[in-house]
Write an enzyme that holds these catalytic residues in place. Structure first.
Site, PDB file in Angstrom:
ATOM      1  N   LYS A   2       1.847 -17.786 -10.841  1.00  0.00           N
ATOM      2  CA  LYS A   2       2.565 -16.949  -9.712  1.00  0.00           C
ATOM      3  C   LYS A   2       3.460 -16.031 -10.619  1.00  0.00           C
ATOM      4  CE  LYS A   2       6.548 -17.555  -6.716  1.00  0.00           C
ATOM      5  NZ  LYS A   2       7.648 -18.682  -5.989  1.00  0.00           N
ATOM      6  N   ASP A  29      12.516 -12.399  -6.697  1.00  0.00           N
ATOM      7  CA  ASP A  29      12.608 -12.904  -5.339  1.00  0.00           C
ATOM      8  C   ASP A  29      13.686 -12.791  -4.638  1.00  0.00           C
ATOM      9  OD1 ASP A  29      11.654 -13.867  -3.099  1.00  0.00           O
ATOM     10  OD2 ASP A  29      11.689 -16.017  -3.654  1.00  0.00           O
ATOM     11  N   LYS A  86      17.800 -14.341   0.671  1.00  0.00           N
ATOM     12  CA  LYS A  86      18.424 -15.436  -0.025  1.00  0.00           C
ATOM     13  C   LYS A  86      20.054 -15.107  -0.241  1.00  0.00           C
ATOM     14  CE  LYS A  86      14.759 -16.771  -3.104  1.00  0.00           C
ATOM     15  NZ  LYS A  86      14.329 -18.014  -2.907  1.00  0.00           N
ATOM     16  N   ASP A 137      11.355 -16.525 -11.107  1.00  0.00           N
ATOM     17  CA  ASP A 137      10.182 -16.901 -10.303  1.00  0.00           C
ATOM     18  C   ASP A 137       8.850 -16.543 -10.684  1.00  0.00           C
ATOM     19  OD1 ASP A 137       9.697 -18.288  -7.896  1.00  0.00           O
ATOM     20  OD2 ASP A 137      10.056 -16.525  -6.690  1.00  0.00           O
ATOM     21  N   ASP A 145      10.263 -15.606   2.711  1.00  0.00           N
ATOM     22  CA  ASP A 145      10.652 -16.104   1.443  1.00  0.00           C
ATOM     23  C   ASP A 145       9.913 -17.173   0.869  1.00  0.00           C
ATOM     24  OD1 ASP A 145      12.394 -16.442  -0.895  1.00  0.00           O
ATOM     25  OD2 ASP A 145      13.686 -18.052  -0.009  1.00  0.00           O
ATOM     26  N   GLU A 196       6.938 -16.530  -0.163  1.00  0.00           N
ATOM     27  CA  GLU A 196       5.810 -15.463  -0.479  1.00  0.00           C
ATOM     28  C   GLU A 196       4.933 -15.977  -1.851  1.00  0.00           C
ATOM     29  OE1 GLU A 196       8.372 -15.708  -3.970  1.00  0.00           O
ATOM     30  OE2 GLU A 196       8.996 -15.746  -1.749  1.00  0.00           O
ATOM     31  N   ARG A 238       3.202 -18.644  -2.244  1.00  0.00           N
ATOM     32  CA  ARG A 238       2.028 -19.126  -1.974  1.00  0.00           C
ATOM     33  C   ARG A 238       0.925 -18.089  -1.190  1.00  0.00           C
ATOM     34  NH1 ARG A 238       5.204 -23.061   2.343  1.00  0.00           N
ATOM     35  NH2 ARG A 238       6.521 -22.560   0.712  1.00  0.00           N
TER      36      ARG A 238
END
Length: 462
Positions: free
Chosen positions: A230, A235, A242, A253, A312, A314, A316
């Site tokens: 990933k 993010d 967030k 991230d 949030d 995202e 996956r």
């Protein structure tokens, strides 16, 4: 900058200070056998028989000294038992009084890692060199320590200097180094072929546009192994933004991509007889007028429609499209790494990656290698009883179930919809960060699960 390869060297009888190793069981007997000056020094330094405790032992001359340290088990040295010494001893060359460092060589190197890219070079870090007779172990240990440092460097680098293009450059450099092939999909081709990667990253500016980065290496007739990471370079949470405290560490991230890239590097450096396929979906989950909205529905590369309940969740989404691409080449093993859910951290804390696997033998072997490499992990279930949580009123899947129950499990179940049951698959939900320092493991970006996965690949293909 300290060069890791210089910090462990073959023992050819060169001058070195001695390290004595004791544990709680033999501490009293060892101490009783020492000369009075050593007992006095240990008492003066208030050394107790607890792991990582150490004391300087005077010799016959002022500059003739040695050191004693306490470990948990002097028979089986762990990766970390000498790490505190590697952080705190004066610069110089050292050897064990008895035996060989074994696994502790890795901790000796890991402890001397520094991320100093943005600091003024006021003075060079002191180099502590450890001698070993296990000459055949040196090269492997250095490679693994360098891979760990690679993960740390990538994760520690601020997003300003570690966007999708920078991840692409890192993969391209790795491909050039090992005669691999690098392919990058972006723009219209990405939107048509990988709709979820495009949708997550489309709000970023042009210079930080989303892309799928692929590296292929090895003989085409060799067993195929796919590694996916990933690569959310930052993010914000998207429109489900967030809070500032949650955004503070979101440069990390892309930690899954860092793990995948480092693992691919180990495969190529050791010339493992596999056909490697590395895939990194690289995006920035930004906020703009064209950002993905809660309630939007995306048709994935596989053809399944996904309702975006939360922007949030995202990671996956981009992983799913990349997993589908990996599956298309019919690998015999698929591994992915992702800093995917806070739920995994609530369940297991910062040290333990959550492992999900659709194959019991794979999970067992991965866990065993984690134990052997002092890189522990914990298997969580792909509990199909929670499949109903992924239902959507308007699409095939929902990316973020309501209620917050079993968040890491439902995220893994989401990913499993894009991987055939017949393909052995391991999914690491890793933190990629160490919130506080431990010996050999500085605060900051961290490789968690890397050595376990590498141990498994060596076991199966080495």
């Amino acid at each position: 900058m300290t060069v890791l390869a210089d910090l462990i060297q073959p023992d050819k009888g060169q001058p070195a200070r001695t390290i004595h190793i004791v544990d709680k069981q033999n501490f009293d007997d060892w101490l009783a056998a020492q000369p009075e000056r050593h007992r006095t020094a240990i008492d003066a330094q208030d050394m107790k028989p607890t792991p990582f405790a150490r004391a300087i032992l005077p010799g016959d001359k002022a500059d003739d000294w040695s050191v004693v340290t306490v470990v948990a088990d002097r028979v089986r040295l762990s990766s970390w038992c000498l790490a505190k010494l590697a952080e705190t001893l004066p610069a110089g060359t050292y050897r064990l009084a008895e035996g060989e460092p074994g696994a502790a060589l890795f901790g000796w190197l890991s402890a001397q890692y520094r991320f100093d890219t943005y600091r003024k070079d006021e003075k060079a870090a002191p180099a502590r060199i450890l001698l070993t007779g296990e000459v055949n172990r040196i090269a492997d240990t250095v490679r693994t320590a360098k891979a760990t440092a690679r993960v740390r460097d990538l994760v520690n680098t601020p997003t300003l200097d570690m966007g999708p293009a920078d991840l692409e450059a890192a993969v391209a450099a790795l491909a050039r180094k090992h005669d691999g092939e690098c392919k990058v999909t972006r723009g219209d081709e990405l939107e048509q072929g990988y709709p979820m990667i495009h949708a997550v990253g489309m709000a970023a500016d042009k210079a930080r546009a989303p892309r799928l980065i692929e590296l292929s290496w090895g003989r085409k007739d060799a067993p195929r192994v796919a590694i996916v990471g990933k690569g959310v370079c930052f993010d914000t949470g998207g429109l489900d933004i967030k809070p500032s405290a949650g955004m503070r560490l979101m440069k990390k991230d892309m930690g899954g991509a860092a793990h995948a890239l480092a693992l691919a590097g180990l495969v190529m450096e050791h010339n493992l007889p596999v056909r490697l396929h590395l895939l990194i979906p690289a995006v920035e989950n930004a906020i703009a007028g064209n950002a993905l909205r809660p309630g939007d529905v995306i048709i994935s590369r596989k053809g399944l429609s996904v309702e975006v309940a939360n922007t949030d969740a995202e990671g996956r989404l981009i992983l799913a499209d990349a997993l589908v691409r990996a599956v298309e080449d019919e690998p015999e093993l698929l591994i992915d790494f992702a800093t995917l859910t806070g739920a995994a951290r609530v369940a297991l804390g910062p040290d333990l990656p959550a492992l999900f696997a659709n194959d019991d033998a794979l999970a067992t072997d991965m866990a065993a290698n984690g134990t052997a490499e002092d890189d522990p992990l914990w298997r969580l279930p792909l509990w199909t009883g929670y499949d109903d949580m992924l239902k959507s009123d308007v699409a095939d899947l929902n990316n973020s179930p309501d209620g917050g129950f079993a968040g890491s499990i439902t995220a893994a179940l989401f990913l499993s919809r894009f991987v055939p049951d017949t393909l052995p698959w391991a999914h690491f939900d890793t933190f990629a960060w160490r919130p506080s320092a431990k010996p050999g493991r500085p605060k900051g970006g961290e490789a968690l699960g890397l050595r376990a996965a590498w141990g498994l690949l060596r076991q199966r293909y080495g």
